[in-house]
Write a protein that holds these residues in place. Sequence first.
Motif: not given
Length: 124
Positions: A21-39
């Motif tokens: 979020a701080a880097l302005g990366l769009q986080v995909a809806p899938r993921g977990t509290p410890r892992q996110v997926v971005v472009c």
Amino acid sequence: MTVDHARELRERLTDARALCAALGLQVAPRGTPRQVVVCCPWHADRTPSCSVRVAKDGTIAVKCHGCGETADALGLIKQVRGLDSFPNVLREAADIASAPHLAEPIEHQVCNAEGSDDASDGDY
């Protein structure tokens, strides 16, 4: 020293979602509290293929499953912000981590680490 600053910043930047979020990366809806997926910031990615997760040691680990690029939190910051020097990466990481005290003395400590016993005698 900058190595100590880098270590401390890696230890502070441990929330994958907040870092993205701080880097302005769009986080995909899938993921977990410890892992996110971005472009992926390393290649033109229309479908998110880059995972940003908390590794076993508690620090951020980044891996693109499309291009194979890997990094830590500092490497992700460097790539997303287009930074070209380690001190600039540390300054940006310190800002994101709300730890300005880790960015202030970087130049002074780097110069002193290069062998000057008296900071007042150099052109630093």
